[in-house]
Motif scaffolding. Structure first.
Motif, PDB file in Angstrom:
ATOM      1  N   VAL A  35       0.815  -1.221   0.000  1.00 57.30           N
ATOM      2  CA  VAL A  35       0.000   0.000   0.000  1.00 57.30           C
ATOM      3  C   VAL A  35       0.845   1.266   0.000  1.00 57.30           C
ATOM      4  N   LYS A  36       2.128   1.133   0.306  1.00 60.50           N
ATOM      5  CA  LYS A  36       2.995   2.304   0.256  1.00 60.50           C
ATOM      6  C   LYS A  36       4.442   1.877   0.059  1.00 60.50           C
ATOM      7  N   LYS A  37       5.052   2.449  -0.993  1.00 58.62           N
ATOM      8  CA  LYS A  37       6.488   2.273  -1.226  1.00 58.62           C
ATOM      9  C   LYS A  37       7.120   3.637  -0.969  1.00 58.62           C
ATOM     10  N   THR A  38       7.804   3.759   0.152  1.00 63.61           N
ATOM     11  CA  THR A  38       8.377   5.038   0.528  1.00 63.61           C
ATOM     12  C   THR A  38       9.767   4.796   1.114  1.00 63.61           C
ATOM     13  N   VAL A  39      10.304   5.786   1.815  1.00 63.46           N
ATOM     14  CA  VAL A  39      11.637   5.649   2.404  1.00 63.46           C
ATOM     15  C   VAL A  39      11.532   5.817   3.911  1.00 63.46           C
ATOM     16  N   ASP A  42      13.784   8.528   8.791  1.00 64.25           N
ATOM     17  CA  ASP A  42      14.973   8.838   9.583  1.00 64.25           C
ATOM     18  C   ASP A  42      16.265   8.559   8.821  1.00 64.25           C
ATOM     19  N   ASP A  43      16.163   7.865   7.688  1.00 65.66           N
ATOM     20  CA  ASP A  43      17.316   7.576   6.836  1.00 65.66           C
ATOM     21  C   ASP A  43      16.792   7.327   5.428  1.00 65.66           C
ATOM     22  N   THR A  44      16.722   8.373   4.615  1.00 63.62           N
ATOM     23  CA  THR A  44      16.053   8.288   3.313  1.00 63.62           C
ATOM     24  C   THR A  44      16.816   7.477   2.272  1.00 63.62           C
ATOM     25  N   SER A  45      17.948   6.897   2.655  1.00 61.06           N
ATOM     26  CA  SER A  45      18.674   6.044   1.717  1.00 61.06           C
ATOM     27  C   SER A  45      18.129   4.622   1.714  1.00 61.06           C
ATOM     28  N   MET A  46      17.157   4.330   2.586  1.00 64.49           N
ATOM     29  CA  MET A  46      16.595   2.969   2.630  1.00 64.49           C
ATOM     30  C   MET A  46      15.091   3.001   2.404  1.00 64.49           C
ATOM     31  N   TYR A  47      14.616   1.955   1.713  1.00 68.41           N
ATOM     32  CA  TYR A  47      13.172   1.806   1.501  1.00 68.41           C
ATOM     33  C   TYR A  47      12.446   1.547   2.820  1.00 68.41           C
ATOM     34  N   HIS A  48      11.191   1.976   2.858  1.00 74.17           N
ATOM     35  CA  HIS A  48      10.247   1.544   3.883  1.00 74.17           C
ATOM     36  C   HIS A  48       9.007   1.077   3.125  1.00 74.17           C
ATOM     37  N   LEU A  49       8.746  -0.229   3.192  1.00 72.76           N
ATOM     38  CA  LEU A  49       7.651  -0.855   2.453  1.00 72.76           C
ATOM     39  C   LEU A  49       6.531  -1.221   3.410  1.00 72.76           C
ATOM     40  N   LEU A 282       3.454   4.386  19.504  1.00 72.74           N
ATOM     41  CA  LEU A 282       2.025   4.650  19.451  1.00 72.74           C
ATOM     42  C   LEU A 282       1.776   5.387  18.140  1.00 72.74           C
ATOM     43  N   ALA A 283       0.728   5.010  17.403  1.00 74.06           N
ATOM     44  CA  ALA A 283       0.473   5.605  16.094  1.00 74.06           C
ATOM     45  C   ALA A 283      -1.020   5.829  15.906  1.00 74.06           C
ATOM     46  N   THR A 284      -1.355   6.942  15.276  1.00 71.63           N
ATOM     47  CA  THR A 284      -2.768   7.268  15.072  1.00 71.63           C
ATOM     48  C   THR A 284      -3.381   6.450  13.938  1.00 71.63           C
ATOM     49  N   ASP A 285      -4.692   6.290  14.005  1.00 72.45           N
ATOM     50  CA  ASP A 285      -5.405   5.542  12.972  1.00 72.45           C
ATOM     51  C   ASP A 285      -5.366   6.246  11.614  1.00 72.45           C
ATOM     52  N   GLY A 286      -5.201   7.547  11.600  1.00 68.18           N
ATOM     53  CA  GLY A 286      -5.199   8.277  10.332  1.00 68.18           C
ATOM     54  C   GLY A 286      -4.011   9.214  10.262  1.00 68.18           C
ATOM     55  N   PRO A 287      -3.888   9.939   9.144  1.00 69.52           N
ATOM     56  CA  PRO A 287      -4.810  10.066   8.025  1.00 69.52           C
ATOM     57  C   PRO A 287      -4.898   8.852   7.101  1.00 69.52           C
ATOM     58  N   GLY A 288      -3.889   7.978   7.049  1.00 68.17           N
ATOM     59  CA  GLY A 288      -3.916   6.842   6.150  1.00 68.17           C
ATOM     60  C   GLY A 288      -3.057   7.063   4.920  1.00 68.17           C
ATOM     61  N   PHE A 289      -3.190   6.158   3.958  1.00 67.41           N
ATOM     62  CA  PHE A 289      -2.248   6.105   2.836  1.00 67.41           C
ATOM     63  C   PHE A 289      -2.764   6.705   1.538  1.00 67.41           C
ATOM     64  N   GLU A 290      -3.954   7.295   1.556  1.00 66.95           N
ATOM     65  CA  GLU A 290      -4.535   7.798   0.307  1.00 66.95           C
ATOM     66  C   GLU A 290      -4.410   9.306   0.155  1.00 66.95           C
ATOM     67  N   GLY A 291      -3.588   9.946   0.983  1.00 69.17           N
ATOM     68  CA  GLY A 291      -3.386  11.381   0.856  1.00 69.17           C
ATOM     69  C   GLY A 291      -2.509  11.752  -0.323  1.00 69.17           C
ATOM     70  N   ASP A 292      -1.652  10.839  -0.770  1.00 68.62           N
ATOM     71  CA  ASP A 292      -0.756  11.142  -1.887  1.00 68.62           C
ATOM     72  C   ASP A 292      -0.877  10.158  -3.046  1.00 68.62           C
ATOM     73  N   GLU A 293      -1.766   9.179  -2.927  1.00 66.75           N
ATOM     74  CA  GLU A 293      -2.017   8.228  -4.015  1.00 66.75           C
ATOM     75  C   GLU A 293      -3.476   7.800  -3.948  1.00 66.75           C
ATOM     76  N   PRO A 294      -4.149   7.658  -5.090  1.00 65.35           N
ATOM     77  CA  PRO A 294      -5.521   7.144  -5.055  1.00 65.35           C
ATOM     78  C   PRO A 294      -5.538   5.667  -4.681  1.00 65.35           C
ATOM     79  N   PHE A 295      -6.668   5.199  -4.184  1.00 64.48           N
ATOM     80  CA  PHE A 295      -6.812   3.809  -3.755  1.00 64.48           C
ATOM     81  C   PHE A 295      -6.340   2.824  -4.821  1.00 64.48           C
ATOM     82  N   GLN A 297      -4.116   3.070  -7.092  1.00 62.99           N
ATOM     83  CA  GLN A 297      -2.673   3.058  -7.403  1.00 62.99           C
ATOM     84  C   GLN A 297      -1.773   2.975  -6.162  1.00 62.99           C
ATOM     85  N   LEU A 298      -2.325   2.599  -5.032  1.00 64.73           N
ATOM     86  CA  LEU A 298      -1.505   2.534  -3.824  1.00 64.73           C
ATOM     87  C   LEU A 298      -0.265   1.662  -4.047  1.00 64.73           C
ATOM     88  N   GLY A 299       0.886   2.154  -3.644  1.00 67.84           N
ATOM     89  CA  GLY A 299       2.120   1.379  -3.671  1.00 67.84           C
ATOM     90  C   GLY A 299       2.797   1.253  -5.015  1.00 67.84           C
TER      91      GLY A 299
END
Length: 327
Positions: A35-39, A42-49, A282-295, A297-299
């Motif tokens: 649902v999200k391919k990002t970095v 804290d260290d943008t040289s590595m993926y966070h999937l 601890l992490a909030t339930d939102g905003p979620g993963f659709e703020g920068d990609e439509p449902f 095309q997620l990921g």
């Protein structure tokens, strides 16, 4: 300051040394959606999937940091030692047993644990995983598997199950869970290791498979040396940003060292270590993963929070391309 009980598991973040093989295993074999391919922020040289149900509903995310040179994990104490994955019923476990065999993934067979049927296995890097049947679950509800997964929806993974912690002194962690995090100690069940204390079960919110922590005390193990196939941290659900800010104030008031409020764009967080050294978020339930990609095309492309967008060219130059649909 009064804080509401946590709602259950939010996500688990682990380490991989091979993002492309990780992507193959978790999407093609386990049928989760990327649902999200990002970095790593804290260290943008590595993926966070981020792998999850159809839209990354809270409580369904299994995430990975890619550290290409990560060494072998030497399993042991002071660790998040097992991540369980919820499926709807016992019939789904039978499906998964056959599917793991089809993909030549070793497993331990279907067994009963704490009144539920489970199926333990490991990924290609030794990540410790376990399917757990929700047949008898009457607690927090699961997510909704993606209908374009290679795994039929009725058998798909619906979220994170109980999180298993292994520590040398369980009372220290238990005190944080109950006195600080407002968990309830519910029950216990026997250790499979002779001479070791029973495994303690804690629950929060509505309880059930998606809201339990299983705490195992082991006096016979060295401290785990993490690497590929180990878990970095576990996150627990807070409903809103307003409630998260109350947690920040509350932890400060009771003098629990923590990160303070952290903006992660897809959710808001705070981090702290419990006394046995395990990192909690601890992490909030939102905003979620659709703020920068439509449902739909997620990921599919490298997503960067707005505060990293001006560094896109530099970030993309540092990371190895990871082919996912749409690129």
């Amino acid at each position: 300051m009064g804080v509401k009980p946590l709602l259950g598991q939010h996500h688990v973040s682990a380490i991989t040394a091979n993002a492309s093989e990780n992507y193959r295993f978790y999407t093609k074999v386990l049928g989760l959606r990327l649902v999200k391919k990002t970095v790593n922020q804290d260290d943008t040289s590595m993926y966070h999937l981020f792998y999850a149900d159809e839209r990354g509903n809270p409580g369904t995310d299994l995430t990975f940091f890619e550290i290409p040179h990560a060494g072998t994990t030497y399993k042991g104490n002071n660790s998040i030692s097992l991540t369980s994955l919820r499926v709807r019923n016992d019939k789904a476990l039978t499906y998964w047993k056959e599917r793991l065999e089809q993909f030549e993934v070793e497993h331990e067979g279907i067994k009963s644990k704490y009144g539920r049927n489970v199926l333990s296995f490991q990924d290609f890097e030794g990540q410790r995983l376990e399917f757990v049947s929700d047949k008898n679950n009457d607690g927090v509800s699961g997510g909704k598997p993606w209908d374009q997964s290679p795994v039929p929806v009725e058998f798909g993974i619906i979220g994170l199950g109980p999180i298993h912690l292994t520590v040398p002194k369980s009372e220290l962690t238990a005190k944080i869970l109950t006195d600080v995090m407002k968990y309830r100690e519910k029950d216990s069940y026997p250790s499979v290791v002779e001479g070791q204390p029973s495994i303690r079960v804690f629950e929060t919110g509505e309880g059930g498979t998606g809201a339990e922590v299983h705490l195992e005390e082991r006096t016979d193990l060295p401290r785990e040396r993490p690497g590929r196939g180990s878990v970095h941290h576990v996150a627990f659900r807070v409903e809103t940003e307003e409630e998260m800010r109350k947690w920040v104030t509350y932890l400060k008031e009771i003098r629990v060292p923590n990160s303070g409020f952290v903006e992660r764009y897809y959710f808001r967080s705070l981090y702290f270590r419990e006394p046995n050294g395990i990192l909690f978020e601890l992490a909030t339930d939102g905003p979620g993963f659709e703020g920068d990609e439509p449902f739909e095309q997620l990921g599919e492309r490298l997503a960067l929070p707005p505060y990293f967008e001006d560094q896109r060219a530099e970030i993309e130059a540092k990371i190895k391309p990871l082919q996912t649909k749409g690129e």
